[in-house]
Design a protein around this motif. Structure first.
Motif: not given
Length: 297
Positions: A44-50, A267-273
């Motif tokens: 939820q936090q990651a989506v709200e930030h995005l 927290g989470l991260m988005y991996f830029l492959s």
């Protein structure tokens, strides 16, 4: 002069295309979660930030503390390598990197090890102790051991890339008595290019207290090649889990079965492959790291 101009134009085109691609992925993620609202607080936090920020590796406000333009890069005339001042010590970079690349890379490294970052290897409860022996598997520039160089007793840096090895030699030159660089991939096999931790230790009279593993998606091979080390010596393990979807759950189960207490970073991260053909798949965000503490000593 012409080559420099071509380089700048190429970089700007790549930057523009990268931003367009990132915005496409951002829209894909937001569309997915609009139809499938997350129930997990971290998602939820990651989506709200995005919703109000561009797509980035980290989705926390801590990233705003860092600006690559504030970083100063120096050139060492004795070896023609570039470096930054990191906690009072010189941190050298690849000979082929230009100043802007170094600024952006170092800025990213500072973000990774921010206390609020999902990628931070340690915290107050999970840390290196005075005199510990550190195995840094996938050292790259070596910022983690350099940040702890005064307290560690010995560090083994495993790094196959020859340009990084050159930079590591410059960074740790004054600590030759307690730093060793192994120019091989760490794996579950042993040949001219690879070595397992179990095999390495069979030939050495040392025992690691702490093992950091960040090896671009082949963490499973490293773990297989240190099975006996884990069972016999029970080192603390900081293990990256964001390179492959599902690694966090899989490695958590494996290490728990080997009598480890498993903790995740917040927290989470988005991996830029780096794989341009890889299509982002739900749930998009990933847990970055496992901090594994042995339950037996």
């Amino acid at each position: 002069m012409l080559d420099k101009l071509i380089y700048k134009v190429t970089c700007r085109i790549a930057s523009y295309k990268g931003k367009k691609d990132a915005e496409t992925v951002r829209n894909t993620i937001l569309t997915y979660f609009s139809a499938n609202p997350p129930t997990d607080p971290e998602y939820q936090q990651a989506v709200e930030h995005l919703k109000v920020h561009p797509l980035a590796v980290f989705s926390g406000s801590f990233s705003n503390r860092y600006n690559y333009q504030d970083i100063e890069v120096f050139k060492d005339p004795s070896n023609s390598l570039s470096f930054v001042n990191h906690q009072g010590h010189r941190l050298y970079f690849k000979r082929s990197y230009n100043t802007t690349t170094i600024k952006m890379l170092y800025n990213g490294l500072l973000k990774e090890q921010d206390p609020d970052s999902p990628h931070r290897y340690t915290n107050d409860q999970f840390s290196l102790k005075q005199g510990d022996i550190l195995f840094d598997v996938g050292s790259a520039e070596g910022i983690f051991p350099l940040s702890n160089i005064e307290q560690i007793g010995k560090v083994i840096l495993f790094e196959r890339d020859p340009e990084w090895s050159e930079a590591l030699q410059a960074t740790f030159a004054q600590w030759n008595n307690k730093v060793q660089i192994i120019s091989k991939f760490v794996s579950d096999k042993n040949d001219s290019d690879n070595i397992s931790i179990d095999t390495f230790l069979a030939e050495k009279a040392i025992v690691p207290h702490f093992v950091k593993i960040d090896v671009e998606g082949v963490e499973d091979q490293v773990l297989k090649g240190m099975d006996q080390t884990i069972r016999k010596y029970h080192p603390k393990i900081a293990l990256c889990t964001y390179h492959q979807q599902g690694d966090f759950k899989r490695f958590s189960v494996e290490l728990a079965e080997k009598k480890y207490k498993i903790e995740s970073t917040k927290g989470l991260m988005y991996f830029l492959s780096k794989d341009k053909n890889e299509t982002p798949q739900p749930p998009f965000f990933r847990k970055a790291l496992i901090r594994a503490t042995p339950l037996v000593v």
